[in-house]
Design a protein around this motif. Structure first.
Motif: not given
Length: 243
Positions: A48-62, A157-165
């Motif tokens: 489930l964590l992998g799915k959330k990471l896979f679909n998270d569009r906030n993990l790119s820059e920008p 990693v900082d973006k993941i730390k700020q995520s809802d998961y």
């Protein structure tokens, strides 16, 4: 020139036969049906964590591009944009060196290694096998300046730390999971790889799959194609595309 033409014809025959053998059931609109959603309740916390990471569009820059954008479920987890021969990054003026390799069924590619019997290198991820396995592949796009363009692991990693998961991340990998950015980045890749091993990426739902299970019959034309596909003195497609 003659050799090039012969090779090209061979490739075209293989692609034609593959299209016949693995063609999906098609709805009224004519688009292939590939999507299979595993209910989240059936996923392990790591998947489930992998799915959330896979679909998270906030993990790119920008922000704006996730794994899912270049590996879309409705396209066999391949790039859905057919307008370009290679894949567009989050920065719209940048394109990868190649089109993205489909992630569907990628879990069945063996780890990159040298096959003593065949006397060649096999397996791995990416078109050239440069990543040993799914975990190593998952680490690449986040930091590639032509793809998701993050400057370093800590940024991701900082973006993941700020995520809802983020709490799920700690649940899966421990309360100190974010303490070491390099290790946390590895954890993220591990989770993505676990998600890519689920049936969502490998539904085995084509007509050919059902034929192998004894649940469907091939037409006369399809059987001729299968024979050509497997014949060592004809198409010999099965040498690189085994059932």
């Amino acid at each position: 020139m003659r050799r090039f033409v012969v090779v090209l014809i061979g490739f075209l025959i293989c692609f034609w036969v593959l299209d016949i053998l693995v063609g999906q059931d098609r709805p009224a609109g004519g688009d292939p049906v590939f999507t299979y959603k595993v209910p989240e309740a059936e996923l392990t916390p790591r998947q489930l964590l992998g799915k959330k990471l896979f679909n998270d569009r906030n993990l790119s820059e920008p922000a704006g591009q996730g794994c899912v954008d270049c590996h879309a479920p409705g396209s066999g987890f391949a790039n859905p944009n057919s307008d370009y021969p290679d894949s567009q990054g989050v920065k719209k003026d940048r394109f990868g060196n190649r089109n993205d390799l489909p992630a569907g069924y990628a879990a069945f590619s063996p780890d990159f290694h040298y096959d003593q019997e065949e006397e060649l290198y096999v397996g791995g991820q990416f078109w050239d096998g440069r990543a040993k396995d799914l975990i190593e592949q998952a680490k690449g796009p986040f930091l590639n300046p032509l793809e998701m363009a993050n400057p370093d692991e800590k940024t991701v990693v900082d973006k993941i730390k700020q995520s809802d998961y983020a709490d799920l991340f700690r649940q899966v990998f421990g309360e100190k999971a974010f303490d070491d950015p390099q290790q946390a980045y590895h954890y993220a890749a591990v989770a993505i790889a676990e998600f890519e091993k689920t049936r969502e990426f490998s539904p085995f739902s084509s007509k050919y799959d059902y034929y192998l299970k004894g649940k469907a019959s091939l037409t006369e034309q399809e059987l001729r194609g299968l024979k050509l596909f497997e014949a060592e003195d004809k198409g010999n497609c099965a040498a690189c595309h085994p059932s």
